[in-house]
Enzyme design. Structure first.
Site, PDB file in Angstrom:
ATOM      1  N   THR A 294      67.207  36.605 -30.161  1.00 58.38           N
ATOM      2  CA  THR A 294      68.084  37.149 -31.988  1.00 58.38           C
ATOM      3  C   THR A 294      66.921  38.177 -32.532  1.00 58.38           C
ATOM      4  O   THR A 294      67.513  38.722 -33.022  1.00 58.38           O
ATOM      5  CB  THR A 294      68.314  35.565 -32.190  1.00 58.38           C
ATOM      6  OG1 THR A 294      69.504  35.570 -31.572  1.00 58.38           O
ATOM      7  CG2 THR A 294      69.287  35.874 -33.441  1.00 58.38           C
TER       8      THR A 294
ATOM      9  N   SER B 286      67.029  34.104 -24.410  1.00 54.02           N
ATOM     10  CA  SER B 286      66.059  32.781 -23.786  1.00 54.02           C
ATOM     11  C   SER B 286      66.475  32.280 -22.805  1.00 54.02           C
ATOM     12  O   SER B 286      66.480  31.319 -21.957  1.00 54.02           O
ATOM     13  CB  SER B 286      66.306  31.956 -25.102  1.00 54.02           C
ATOM     14  OG  SER B 286      66.512  30.828 -25.673  1.00 54.02           O
TER      15      SER B 286
ATOM     16  N   ASP C  18      67.262  29.435 -28.293  1.00 49.96           N
ATOM     17  CA  ASP C  18      68.515  28.416 -27.854  1.00 49.96           C
ATOM     18  C   ASP C  18      67.073  27.405 -26.625  1.00 49.96           C
ATOM     19  O   ASP C  18      67.707  26.073 -26.140  1.00 49.96           O
ATOM     20  CB  ASP C  18      69.089  29.191 -27.137  1.00 49.96           C
ATOM     21  CG  ASP C  18      70.295  29.267 -27.184  1.00 49.96           C
ATOM     22  OD1 ASP C  18      70.283  29.799 -28.801  1.00 49.96           O
ATOM     23  OD2 ASP C  18      70.998  29.697 -27.352  1.00 49.96           O
TER      24      ASP C  18
HETATM   25  N1  ASP Z   1      70.607  32.352 -30.594  1.00 50.48           N
HETATM   26  C1  ASP Z   1      69.417  32.394 -29.601  1.00 50.48           C
HETATM   27  C2  ASP Z   1      68.473  33.015 -30.227  1.00 50.48           C
HETATM   28  O1  ASP Z   1      68.349  32.408 -31.053  1.00 50.48           O
HETATM   29  C3  ASP Z   1      69.888  33.701 -28.560  1.00 50.48           C
HETATM   30  C4  ASP Z   1      68.481  33.648 -27.514  1.00 50.48           C
HETATM   31  O2  ASP Z   1      68.361  31.890 -27.635  1.00 50.48           O
HETATM   32  O3  ASP Z   1      68.347  34.229 -26.829  1.00 50.48           O
HETATM   33  O4  ASP Z   1      67.773  33.649 -29.951  1.00 50.48           O
END
Ligand code: ASP
Length: 334
Positions: free
Chosen positions: A14, A57, A90
């Site tokens: 993110t 991730s 994540d």
């Molecule tokens: N929601 C996730 C983040 O905070 C997406 C990921 O893990 O890539 O980055």
């Protein structure tokens, strides 16, 4: 010119996401772009920022992290003061623990990310990156192993958990509390931990799958009995409470434990699996008699991470795996 060298290795997530034409955000920003968006970063250290992977991730694999650990060790040998890894939040609780287990360095290794992507109001990526570099150059963080810095808090890789889907304070260490914090650019480390025994990076092999199953009310072991033969080399079971399952589940686990290591963790997310309190069938005493190995205070995800790395490193015997869980308060009953 600032004397400290800090490497920023970007993996995506993110923190690096912008809007795609298909709707939703996807990782697009490079390591260089992430560093350039943080005012004052260049005054702290000579920053070498680059993109190592560009993934959400959940798409990261153990091979990516083993490559990353190798790169971190090279950067340490090249005289870096600290390394900051940016990635999706994540899976940080697993990736940071992988790095903790694969590197044994005085140099701080800090993992960070963002809960709000750069296109929304109040994006937290730049502040998290700034705090992470402050931690990475600090003498307080040296020798603490891999740390996770989010929301101005410092967490140990072995304890940290993502505990909320979207809030800025999503990360916590429920079993132990945070290790420290950052305030006005100063780093405070309230408690220090002993370094865990590390796993050498050499000789790791692919293709070891560990299943992770959470036990719930009314389960009868059907899922455990349905594990396809030969497809998994280990099982972590997140049992209720201190390590308890229904009798039918205990019967199924006993059969699996005859052919692969089965680790008994708790689904509660904090506290040890008990070793000698409950005497009912399916309790922790019974499960250990049936061949299960206690995870100690590692939660299910961390236990799965440790078991996966052990298997990738060729450690397969129940006694060796049990010994590897002992420093974490686990192992087999003696
Ligand atoms: N929601 C996730 C983040 O905070 C997406 C990921 O893990 O890539 O980055």
């Amino acid at each position: 010119m600032n004397a400290f060298k800090v490497a920023i290795l970007a993996l995506g997530g993110t923190i690096a996401m912008t809007k795609s034409e298909d709707g939703g955000v996807v990782p697009t920003l490079t390591g260089e772009m992430l560093a350039a968006a943080v005012p004052g970063l260049g005054e702290l250290a000579q920053i070498d920022a680059r993109t190592f992977r560009q993934l959400p991730s959940p798409h990261l694999k153990y091979g990516d992290l083993e490559d990353l650990a190798g790169e971190i060790i090279r950067l340490d040998q090249a005289g870096c003061r600290g390394v900051v890894v940016t990635q999706g939040t994540d899976t940080i609780e697993e990736t940071a623990f992988v790095l903790d287990l694969l590197t044994d360095l005085e140099m701080p290794v800090v993992v960070t990310g963002a809960m709000r992507n750069p296109t929304v109001a109040g994006a937290d990526g730049p502040a998290n990156l700034l705090a992470s570099v402050q931690v990475a150059i600090s003498s307080e963080a040296r020798g603490c192993g891999c740390l996770v810095v989010m929301n101005d808090e410092i967490h140990a890789a072995r304890f940290v958990r993502k505990m909320h889907t979207s809030r800025l304070d999503a990360f916590g260490s429920p079993a132990s509390g945070r290790l420290g914090w950052v305030s006005e650019g100063r780093v405070f480390v309230g408690s220090r931990l002993e370094r865990p025994p590390t796993i050498p990076l050499s000789g790791l092999s692919e293709n070891h799958r560990v299943a992770l199953i959470t036990v719930a009310l009314g389960d009868d072991g059907t899922l455990i009995r349905a594990l396809p033969p030969g497809q998994f080399q280990g099982l972590v079971v997140e049992a209720t409470g201190g390590g308890h399952v229904p009798v039918e589940v205990a019967d199924a686990l006993e059969v699996v434990a005859r052919r692969m290591p089965v680790i008994l963790a708790s689904r509660t997310g904090a506290g040890e699996t008990l070793s000698h309190t409950y005497g009912f069938p399916g309790g922790e005493i019974d499960l250990q008699r049936r061949g299960l190995i206690r995870a100690g205070w590692l939660d299910g995800l961390k236990a799965k991470t440790l078991l996966t790395l052990l298997l990738r490193h060729g450690v397969t015997s129940v006694s060796d795996i049990s010994a590897a869980f002992e420093p974490w308060g686990g192992g087999s009953r003696r």
